[in-house]
Scaffold this active site. Sequence first.
Site, mmCIF file in Angstrom:
data_model
loop_
_atom_site.group_PDB
_atom_site.id
_atom_site.type_symbol
_atom_site.label_atom_id
_atom_site.label_comp_id
_atom_site.label_asym_id
_atom_site.label_seq_id
_atom_site.Cartn_x
_atom_site.Cartn_y
_atom_site.Cartn_z
ATOM 1 N N LYS A 160 0.869 -1.177 0.000
ATOM 2 C CA LYS A 160 0.000 0.000 0.000
ATOM 3 C C LYS A 160 0.902 1.222 0.000
ATOM 4 C CE LYS A 160 -3.292 -2.411 2.990
ATOM 5 N NZ LYS A 160 -3.949 -2.390 4.299
ATOM 6 N N GLY A 161 0.332 2.389 -0.043
ATOM 7 C CA GLY A 161 1.107 3.624 0.023
ATOM 8 C C GLY A 161 1.451 3.955 1.467
ATOM 9 N N GLY A 190 3.024 7.555 3.962
ATOM 10 C CA GLY A 190 3.610 8.887 4.056
ATOM 11 C C GLY A 190 2.615 10.017 3.958
ATOM 12 N N GLU A 191 1.774 10.000 2.935
ATOM 13 C CA GLU A 191 0.826 11.097 2.761
ATOM 14 C C GLU A 191 -0.145 11.181 3.933
ATOM 15 O OE1 GLU A 191 1.274 8.667 0.583
ATOM 16 O OE2 GLU A 191 2.140 9.590 -1.202
#
Length: 170
Positions: free
Chosen positions: A124-125, A127-128
């Site tokens: 998954k992503g 940081g944001e």
Amino acid sequence: MPPGVPAALEASARYTADAPVIWVNATHVCTCEVDATTGHVKLSRYIVSEDCGPMINPDVVEGHIAGGTVQGIGGALYEHLAYDEDGNPIATTFMDYLLPTATEVPVIEYGHIETPSPGPGGYKGVGEGGAIGAPPAVVNAVADALSPFGVTVTRLPLSPAQIVALVDQS
């Protein structure tokens, strides 16, 4: 190169995941102390638990989370894009535009959850979410600290001057 083949190296590709949406989940918890006289906010503890799926490199994951979290803290407490009546920015240097530094940010504590996504590798992503989860965590901590004064937070950033004005208004 064979005749007719250009010397440039170029490639293009498209990838479409089988899963239509891959969700990343995170929780931010923050505690703080607020000096009602000066408006100074001291973040005393900050915890982030994020599920980015299997981590390839935990140090990079924590770096991404920290960067996003500090950006969110800045948005909640310091950063303000002020303009004059002609629409010109008032803050043209970092002397005028406040950013959080190492002195304002507490040690960030991490909790990792690794739930694989339905996409390739289960990744998954990351940081944001720090920039998304940090502002409400910080604002809610400040609002909780100021609740004995009957303060209602309605605008950001919660600069010291803004906090003093909120306390004076209540």
